[in-house]
Design an enzyme around this catalytic site. Structure first.
Site, PDB file in Angstrom:
ATOM      1  CG  HIS A  72      -0.164  -0.044   2.528  1.00  0.00           C
ATOM      2  ND1 HIS A  72       0.503   1.034   3.063  1.00  0.00           N
ATOM      3  CD2 HIS A  72       0.050  -1.069   3.383  1.00  0.00           C
ATOM      4  CE1 HIS A  72       1.075   0.688   4.189  1.00  0.00           C
ATOM      5  NE2 HIS A  72       0.832  -0.589   4.414  1.00  0.00           N
ATOM      6  CG  ASP A 347       5.537  -3.461   6.178  1.00  0.00           C
ATOM      7  OD1 ASP A 347       4.541  -4.068   6.617  1.00  0.00           O
ATOM      8  OD2 ASP A 347       6.201  -2.670   6.874  1.00  0.00           O
TER       9      ASP A 347
END
Length: 448
Positions: A72, A347
């Site tokens: 994102h 992540d």
């Protein structure tokens, strides 16, 4: 199966003893910041930046399928990060008189950052990524075969996926308008989030060891600038994070992607060397959680890798780890006939996938002395809006008519893939680990 393209394995080096890490800063250490360089040293909080220019396929090779695994865009701090940030700010603001003018801004500063939400910069990053994807892979797209897009269910991930599809549509001048096809609930099995393994390792101990090395001199300096603040080491990591989070929150629509950012005044509290030390704390965090140093980190990337293998081979998903088997068995929610796939994630998932695939091989990461030649750098491998791109190529071969290859790029940097067995046919060790459902590691996620 696939031959893995262009492989050279980087050698592992160790760092010899050297001078102290952080010499006392002088005034120029604070004033003469190279903004573009500094914003690349915020680790996982760095704005997206390509590591290399995109390298087109070699002559005789044609891309036939693309899989994009996409973090994102830039966001605001999480609840736990806010709890790390606020104590340092409040301590500094409690001081009536500062001895250094760099703290004067705190007299009028009001902490108003919300939590978790995507910021305009994050939207810009994903929109630009969608435009880039269309420009690069438009030849693979038709009205009957648009990109297939999935996202993990958290709002910032969903919004990043929607911004990517909007950028793709804008670049095509509205000819192609891909949609977000599947949103995976983060309450159940989801290969795009990392909450499926309760026994997985955390990195708190390792980060604390490094914090005890790089933060004491900063504690002393800021306490001298703000007598009575009584900052402690834990406050320093939060203040460095705030430099990054406050900076990305200041960017408004109209920003040109890749330009220097309008820096937060909190950034002026640290030197370039100290930002590098902060980045290393992010390196340590990811390495000892879902990276190579984390217990059960590798197995958390198995589900996605098995989905990737299914797409590359046009065969049903074979997995008994983190996949949603109901969705993956349905052609409507997991088609095998598309040419462009885009998956939006977090992540830690990308790091786990790197671990499963064997990217950035790093047998050991010191918690006391960074290796300046290390490949494991969070700012390069895991910035906001990072993307791993897997291209399937058909290449002409002098001894046969055609042969399939794959290549993997992370932020445009082509990864060496010798570890997977190129040019030998068949599954390499990384794929075998995934095909074998983590070779028993998945069960360890749940053993009490």
């Amino acid at each position: 199966m696939f031959t893995l393209l262009w492989a050279t394995l980087s050698s592992i080096t160790t760092l010899a003893p050297s001078t102290p890490f952080f010499p006392p800063p002088n005034e120029s250490s604070f004033v003469a910041h190279d903004h573009l360089a500094i914003q690349k040293s915020w680790g996982v909080y760095s704005p997206f930046h390509a590591i290399e220019n995109y390298t087109p396929p070699p002559p005789g090779c044609e891309v036939t399928q693309v899989n994009i695994l996409h973090r994102h865009g830039a966001r605001l701090p999480s609840d736990s990060q806010t709890n790390d940030i606020l104590p340092g700010v409040q301590k500094l603001q409690s001081v009536p008189v500062y001895t250094d003018s760099r703290l004067d801004f705190l007299k009028a500063f009001d902490y108003t950052l919300d939590q978790e939400l995507l910021v305009p910069l994050g939207a810009i990053q994903s929109f630009g990524s969608g435009k880039t994807a269309f420009g690069r892979y438009a030849s693979l797209i038709s009205e009957g075969e648009p990109p297939f897009v999935r996202a993990s269910g958290m709002s910032r991930v969903v919004e990043s996926a929607n911004n990517w599809t909007a950028g793709f549509a804008a670049a095509s001048r509205g000819i192609y308008t891909p949609r977000l096809d599947v949103i995976l609930s983060e309450e159940g099995n989801d290969t795009l989030q990392d909450h499926n393994c309760p026994n997985a390792a955390g990195s708190h101990r390792e980060m604390r060891e490094w914090l005890s090395i790089w933060s004491p001199s900063i504690v002393a300096r800021l306490n001298a600038w703000a007598p009575g603040a009584n900052l402690v080491e834990e406050d320093i990591h939060g203040l460095a994070m705030l430099c990054a989070f406050h900076t990305v929150s200041l960017v408004q629509y109209g920003y040109e992607d890749g330009s220097p950012l309008p820096f937060s005044p909190f950034c002026s509290l640290f030197t370039s060397d100290e930002f590098e030390a902060f980045e290393y704390s992010c390196d340590i965090d990811k390495y000892y959680s879902t990276g190579y140093g984390g217990r059960l980190g590798r197995v958390q990337g198995v589900g996605y890798v098995n989905e990737l293998l299914a797409r590359l081979t046009h065969t049903p998903v074979q997995d008994h780890t983190s996949t949603n088997r109901t969705l993956d068995a349905d052609p409507a929610t997991f088609p095998l006939n598309r040419t462009v796939y885009a998956d939006f994630t977090h992540d830690s998932v990308l790091i786990a996938v790197f671990n499963t695939l064997g990217l950035y091989p790093t047998p050991k990461l010191s918690t006391k002395r960074p290796d300046p030649k290390r490949k494991w750098r969070a700012g390069e491998m895991m910035s906001f809006s990072t993307r791993m791109v897997v291209e399937k190529l058909v290449c002409e071969h002098r001894f046969s008519s055609q042969e399939d290859y794959i290549r993997i790029m992370v932020n445009e940097d082509v990864q060496p893939l010798e570890f997977c067995g190129a040019p030998i046919k068949g599954l390499g060790w990384a794929q075998e680990y995934a095909r074998n459902n983590g070779e028993g590691d998945w069960e360890k996620c749940f053993v009490e």
